[in-house]
Design a protein around this motif. Structure first.
Motif, PDB file in Angstrom:
ATOM      1  N   ARG A  58     -82.204 -20.146 -19.205  1.00 50.26           N
ATOM      2  CA  ARG A  58     -83.662 -20.196 -19.101  1.00 50.26           C
ATOM      3  C   ARG A  58     -84.201 -19.029 -18.275  1.00 50.26           C
ATOM      4  O   ARG A  58     -85.243 -18.459 -18.608  1.00 50.26           O
ATOM      5  N   ALA A  59     -83.487 -18.683 -17.194  1.00 52.03           N
ATOM      6  CA  ALA A  59     -83.905 -17.539 -16.387  1.00 52.03           C
ATOM      7  C   ALA A  59     -83.825 -16.252 -17.197  1.00 52.03           C
ATOM      8  O   ALA A  59     -84.714 -15.389 -17.110  1.00 52.03           O
ATOM      9  N   VAL A 135     -73.885 -16.289 -23.030  1.00 45.63           N
ATOM     10  CA  VAL A 135     -73.746 -17.403 -22.085  1.00 45.63           C
ATOM     11  C   VAL A 135     -73.570 -16.873 -20.663  1.00 45.63           C
ATOM     12  O   VAL A 135     -74.080 -17.450 -19.705  1.00 45.63           O
ATOM     13  N   ASN A 136     -72.870 -15.762 -20.504  1.00 47.18           N
ATOM     14  CA  ASN A 136     -72.612 -15.168 -19.191  1.00 47.18           C
ATOM     15  C   ASN A 136     -73.578 -14.025 -18.880  1.00 47.18           C
ATOM     16  O   ASN A 136     -73.356 -13.259 -17.945  1.00 47.18           O
ATOM     17  N   ALA A 137     -74.661 -13.915 -19.636  1.00 48.24           N
ATOM     18  CA  ALA A 137     -75.607 -12.815 -19.445  1.00 48.24           C
ATOM     19  C   ALA A 137     -76.171 -12.822 -18.027  1.00 48.24           C
ATOM     20  O   ALA A 137     -76.500 -13.867 -17.474  1.00 48.24           O
ATOM     21  N   SER A 138     -76.263 -11.620 -17.444  1.00 45.66           N
ATOM     22  CA  SER A 138     -76.807 -11.408 -16.091  1.00 45.66           C
ATOM     23  C   SER A 138     -75.971 -12.064 -15.000  1.00 45.66           C
ATOM     24  O   SER A 138     -76.454 -12.258 -13.877  1.00 45.66           O
ATOM     25  N   LEU A 224     -78.079 -24.785   0.188  1.00 44.19           N
ATOM     26  CA  LEU A 224     -79.147 -24.593  -0.791  1.00 44.19           C
ATOM     27  C   LEU A 224     -79.437 -23.120  -1.068  1.00 44.19           C
ATOM     28  O   LEU A 224     -80.287 -22.809  -1.903  1.00 44.19           O
ATOM     29  N   LEU A 225     -78.724 -22.221  -0.393  1.00 45.35           N
ATOM     30  CA  LEU A 225     -78.848 -20.785  -0.667  1.00 45.35           C
ATOM     31  C   LEU A 225     -77.799 -20.385  -1.692  1.00 45.35           C
ATOM     32  O   LEU A 225     -76.606 -20.613  -1.487  1.00 45.35           O
ATOM     33  N   LEU A 226     -78.219 -19.791  -2.799  1.00 54.18           N
ATOM     34  CA  LEU A 226     -77.318 -19.506  -3.918  1.00 54.18           C
ATOM     35  C   LEU A 226     -77.071 -18.009  -4.084  1.00 54.18           C
ATOM     36  O   LEU A 226     -77.997 -17.191  -3.969  1.00 54.18           O
ATOM     37  N   ALA A 227     -75.819 -17.693  -4.393  1.00 56.04           N
ATOM     38  CA  ALA A 227     -75.412 -16.292  -4.584  1.00 56.04           C
ATOM     39  C   ALA A 227     -75.774 -15.755  -5.957  1.00 56.04           C
ATOM     40  O   ALA A 227     -75.615 -14.557  -6.204  1.00 56.04           O
ATOM     41  N   GLN A 228     -76.264 -16.621  -6.856  1.00 57.01           N
ATOM     42  CA  GLN A 228     -76.558 -16.187  -8.221  1.00 57.01           C
ATOM     43  C   GLN A 228     -77.498 -14.991  -8.214  1.00 57.01           C
ATOM     44  O   GLN A 228     -78.509 -14.979  -7.508  1.00 57.01           O
ATOM     45  N   GLY A 229     -77.132 -13.984  -8.996  1.00 62.37           N
ATOM     46  CA  GLY A 229     -77.903 -12.748  -9.034  1.00 62.37           C
ATOM     47  C   GLY A 229     -77.197 -11.607  -8.342  1.00 62.37           C
ATOM     48  O   GLY A 229     -77.591 -10.453  -8.476  1.00 62.37           O
ATOM     49  N   GLY A 230     -76.120 -11.927  -7.606  1.00 61.80           N
ATOM     50  CA  GLY A 230     -75.338 -10.868  -6.946  1.00 61.80           C
ATOM     51  C   GLY A 230     -74.396 -10.178  -7.898  1.00 61.80           C
ATOM     52  O   GLY A 230     -73.896  -9.082  -7.602  1.00 61.80           O
ATOM     53  N   THR A 231     -74.116 -10.794  -9.029  1.00 59.85           N
ATOM     54  CA  THR A 231     -73.170 -10.354 -10.071  1.00 59.85           C
ATOM     55  C   THR A 231     -71.814  -9.992  -9.469  1.00 59.85           C
ATOM     56  O   THR A 231     -71.249 -10.789  -8.724  1.00 59.85           O
ATOM     57  N   ALA A 232     -71.280  -8.804  -9.735  1.00 58.99           N
ATOM     58  CA  ALA A 232     -69.869  -8.545  -9.431  1.00 58.99           C
ATOM     59  C   ALA A 232     -69.561  -8.427  -7.945  1.00 58.99           C
ATOM     60  O   ALA A 232     -68.550  -8.948  -7.470  1.00 58.99           O
ATOM     61  N   ALA A 233     -70.421  -7.752  -7.182  1.00 58.27           N
ATOM     62  CA  ALA A 233     -70.084  -7.466  -5.782  1.00 58.27           C
ATOM     63  C   ALA A 233     -71.195  -7.792  -4.808  1.00 58.27           C
ATOM     64  O   ALA A 233     -71.045  -7.552  -3.615  1.00 58.27           O
ATOM     65  N   GLY A 234     -72.312  -8.312  -5.309  1.00 58.16           N
ATOM     66  CA  GLY A 234     -73.443  -8.626  -4.447  1.00 58.16           C
ATOM     67  C   GLY A 234     -74.617  -7.696  -4.607  1.00 58.16           C
ATOM     68  O   GLY A 234     -75.693  -7.928  -4.055  1.00 58.16           O
ATOM     69  N   THR A 245     -84.572 -15.476  -8.605  1.00 57.64           N
ATOM     70  CA  THR A 245     -85.696 -16.369  -8.297  1.00 57.64           C
ATOM     71  C   THR A 245     -85.929 -17.362  -9.429  1.00 57.64           C
ATOM     72  O   THR A 245     -86.087 -18.574  -9.197  1.00 57.64           O
ATOM     73  N   PHE A 246     -85.944 -16.864 -10.664  1.00 55.61           N
ATOM     74  CA  PHE A 246     -86.140 -17.749 -11.816  1.00 55.61           C
ATOM     75  C   PHE A 246     -84.993 -18.750 -11.927  1.00 55.61           C
ATOM     76  O   PHE A 246     -85.204 -19.928 -12.236  1.00 55.61           O
ATOM     77  N   PHE A 247     -83.778 -18.276 -11.655  1.00 61.29           N
ATOM     78  CA  PHE A 247     -82.621 -19.171 -11.721  1.00 61.29           C
ATOM     79  C   PHE A 247     -82.789 -20.339 -10.745  1.00 61.29           C
ATOM     80  O   PHE A 247     -82.581 -21.497 -11.113  1.00 61.29           O
ATOM     81  N   CYS A 248     -83.159 -20.031  -9.516  1.00 56.81           N
ATOM     82  CA  CYS A 248     -83.296 -21.090  -8.513  1.00 56.81           C
ATOM     83  C   CYS A 248     -84.429 -22.046  -8.860  1.00 56.81           C
ATOM     84  O   CYS A 248     -84.331 -23.260  -8.588  1.00 56.81           O
ATOM     85  N   GLU A 249     -85.478 -21.537  -9.437  1.00 57.60           N
ATOM     86  CA  GLU A 249     -86.560 -22.426  -9.883  1.00 57.60           C
ATOM     87  C   GLU A 249     -86.057 -23.385 -10.961  1.00 57.60           C
ATOM     88  O   GLU A 249     -86.352 -24.590 -10.937  1.00 57.60           O
ATOM     89  N   GLU A 250     -85.266 -22.860 -11.880  1.00 58.68           N
ATOM     90  CA  GLU A 250     -84.763 -23.693 -12.981  1.00 58.68           C
ATOM     91  C   GLU A 250     -83.725 -24.713 -12.492  1.00 58.68           C
ATOM     92  O   GLU A 250     -83.756 -25.882 -12.886  1.00 58.68           O
ATOM     93  N   ILE A 251     -82.824 -24.289 -11.614  1.00 54.69           N
ATOM     94  CA  ILE A 251     -81.808 -25.225 -11.127  1.00 54.69           C
ATOM     95  C   ILE A 251     -82.452 -26.276 -10.226  1.00 54.69           C
ATOM     96  O   ILE A 251     -82.001 -27.427 -10.167  1.00 54.69           O
ATOM     97  N   GLY A 252     -83.522 -25.898  -9.554  1.00 49.90           N
ATOM     98  CA  GLY A 252     -84.259 -26.863  -8.748  1.00 49.90           C
ATOM     99  C   GLY A 252     -84.877 -27.944  -9.608  1.00 49.90           C
ATOM    100  O   GLY A 252     -84.856 -29.130  -9.239  1.00 49.90           O
ATOM    101  N   ARG A 253     -85.426 -27.552 -10.762  1.00 48.26           N
ATOM    102  CA  ARG A 253     -85.996 -28.547 -11.677  1.00 48.26           C
ATOM    103  C   ARG A 253     -84.914 -29.489 -12.212  1.00 48.26           C
ATOM    104  O   ARG A 253     -85.149 -30.686 -12.401  1.00 48.26           O
ATOM    105  N   LEU A 254     -83.742 -28.947 -12.449  1.00 52.82           N
ATOM    106  CA  LEU A 254     -82.647 -29.746 -13.019  1.00 52.82           C
ATOM    107  C   LEU A 254     -82.053 -30.722 -12.010  1.00 52.82           C
ATOM    108  O   LEU A 254     -81.615 -31.812 -12.375  1.00 52.82           O
ATOM    109  N   THR A 255     -82.006 -30.339 -10.755  1.00 53.35           N
ATOM    110  CA  THR A 255     -81.315 -31.140  -9.747  1.00 53.35           C
ATOM    111  C   THR A 255     -82.240 -31.883  -8.791  1.00 53.35           C
ATOM    112  O   THR A 255     -81.818 -32.829  -8.128  1.00 53.35           O
ATOM    113  N   GLY A 256     -83.487 -31.426  -8.694  1.00 52.20           N
ATOM    114  CA  GLY A 256     -84.389 -32.010  -7.718  1.00 52.20           C
ATOM    115  C   GLY A 256     -84.143 -31.509  -6.311  1.00 52.20           C
ATOM    116  O   GLY A 256     -84.707 -32.051  -5.349  1.00 52.20           O
TER     117      GLY A 256
END
Length: 465
Positions: A58-59, A135-138, A224-234, A245-256
């Motif tokens: 979704r992100a 599926v593994n994009a970005s 609650l701090l996520l590394a997503q978006g760092g890709t290979a080395a940060g 940012t979009f990823f965290c918004e989406e995972i927040g909706r999914l998990t509450g």
């Protein structure tokens, strides 16, 4: 290839895969390389991978990195993974590359194959959905796996362990209220001490569990701090702007849960201090539960030849040789679960220290142990609360007998008689094997009425006020 297999290809060539299995070439190769142990990831981690891939799809669509229709199909397939419909298609053990790459690829391949199937294509086609390109994009395993670790741990913590501990705390508080007026002998150094109430003992137990809940909640903000978006080395290479940012918004909706991008993704990928901190809090909870379980089984020991102050509810189990024997089995289960958590914490500590430059390379064993600790503490706390603590009662006759023989009850007489005379009462009671009340009267220090007025167990339990 036979009727029972199909052929898929990766960068190294063709791979034969069992027909009907949704994993792909990389998973199949890994199964042949990492032939170590039988320990599998907890189902909650696999389900968290499903959620992570939904949020990533979704992100990516919001960033324009994936077509909306393709992202929707990926999200639909990942949703089935998150609901546990594909658990049997994750064949790998935890003993794999320290980044968790093989399980990330396993998820990519399962979701890609299922997405293509939803679009009318056979397994193994990699079109129109490719496990890496779409599926593994970005993403990289290096940021996706730690993200999944945090999602799984935070979800299990908030939705399983903390609710279980709240139930246990409330059960202990209930027993504290029920036993508030029941006097008993306190014990220090395993020896008789001054009077207290059974309610005070259970108040202490409830406080320990309440403090454990607070410690776990204190660890949550870092989870609650996520590394997503760092890709290979940060650095975020190949991740579009705002993807994290979009990823965290989406995972927040999914998990509450209010997940947020890690402000230093290098730390989120190379060190896992947040999970070591959580494991430390789990270890404290384990220590508390050991203390509580052991105290309860000691106070319930007997029933004829032990302390026997607590009456432990019957669990319907008995000895293989001694008919009718009843044992504190649930308390023993709690203690054993706590032992496992303590051992897990050692492993987690070592794993957390195993970052090499920009990547921690012990992620699988680290999260395996954290999730096991959460699960067994949750389960044992619920069993403890519902099948033992809630049914506890006191043996009032035994308690009264113990109080009557308690030597150190005479401590209340110190302000009246002085330390030396009280010590003589105690010594006389021991030498003559009589209650201290009789000793005080035999020495001519007090009559019965004065002794009973001054040595009042409930008043002493309140500090003598």
């Amino acid at each position: 290839m036979t009727a029972a297999t199909r052929i898929e290809h990766d960068a190294f060539g063709p791979v034969e895969i069992p027909a009907g299995r949704y994993w792909g070439a990389q998973t199949q190769r890994a199964a042949g390389v990492f032939e170590v142990g039988t320990e599998r990831f907890a189902a909650c981690l696999l389900h968290a991978f499903g959620l992570q891939k939904i949020a990533a799809a979704r992100a990516n669509a919001r960033c324009g990195a994936l077509e909306a229709a393709l992202a929707g199909t990926i999200a639909a397939a990942a949703g089935e993974v998150s609901r546990g419909l594909f658990d049997e298609h994750f064949p790998l053990t935890i003993w794999q590359t320290g980044s968790g790459t093989q399980t990330n690829m396993n998820a990519n391949e399962v979701i890609a194959n299922r997405a293509n199937e939803l679009l009318g294509q056979p397994l193994g086609t990699k079109s129109p959905v490719h496990p890496n390109d779409h599926v593994n994009a970005s993403q990289s395993s290096n940021d996706s796996f730690p993200t999944v670790m945090h999602i799984a741990a935070a979800t299990e913590l908030t939705k399983r362990l903390i609710p279980a501990l709240i139930i246990l705390k409330e059960a202990l508080e209930d027993r504290a209220r029920a036993f508030a007026g029941v006097a008993k002998v306190a014990r220090t150094h395993l020896m008789d001490a001054v009077p207290m109430t059974m309610g005070q003992a259970f108040e202490a137990f409830a406080w320990q569990v309440s403090s454990g809940i607070s410690r776990l909640q204190d660890a949550l903000p870092r989870l609650l701090l996520l590394a997503q978006g760092g890709t290979a080395a940060g650095t975020g290479l190949n991740a579009p702007e705002n993807f994290d940012t979009f990823f965290c918004e989406e995972i927040g909706r999914l998990t509450g849960l209010p997940f947020a991008p890690h402000p230093c993704k290098f730390e989120g990928m190379s060190g896992h201090d947040a999970l070591v901190e959580l494991s430390g809090a789990l270890n404290v909870v384990a220590a508390s539960l050991t203390k509580i379980a052991n105290d309860i089984r000691w106070m319930g020991s007997g029933p004829r030849c032990g302390i026997g102050e607590l009456v432990i509810p019957d669990d319907g189990l008995t000895s293989s040789i001694m008919p009718g024997k009843r044992n504190p089995t649930i308390a023993e289960v709690v203690a054993q679960a706590a032992m496992q958590v303590a051992g897990n914490h050692v492993t987690v500590t070592m794993a957390g220290a195993s970052g090499s430059f920009e990547l921690n390379v012990a992620k699988p064993v680290l999260i395996h142990n954290v999730l096991q600790s959460i699960r067994i503490l949750s389960d044992s706390s619920l069993v403890f609360a519902n099948k033992l603590v809630a049914g506890l009662d006191v043996d009032r006759e035994r308690l009264e007998s113990n109080l009557g023989n308690a030597l150190l009850s005479v401590t209340a007489l110190n302000p009246v008689l002085g330390y030396d005379k009280v010590a003589r009462i105690t010594r006389t009671a021991v030498e003559r094997r009589i209650p201290p009340r009789e000793a005080a009267m035999a020495l001519g220090y007090l009559d019965a009425e004065a002794y009973d007025r001054l040595v009042d167990p409930i008043r002493m339990a309140k500090g003598g006020s």
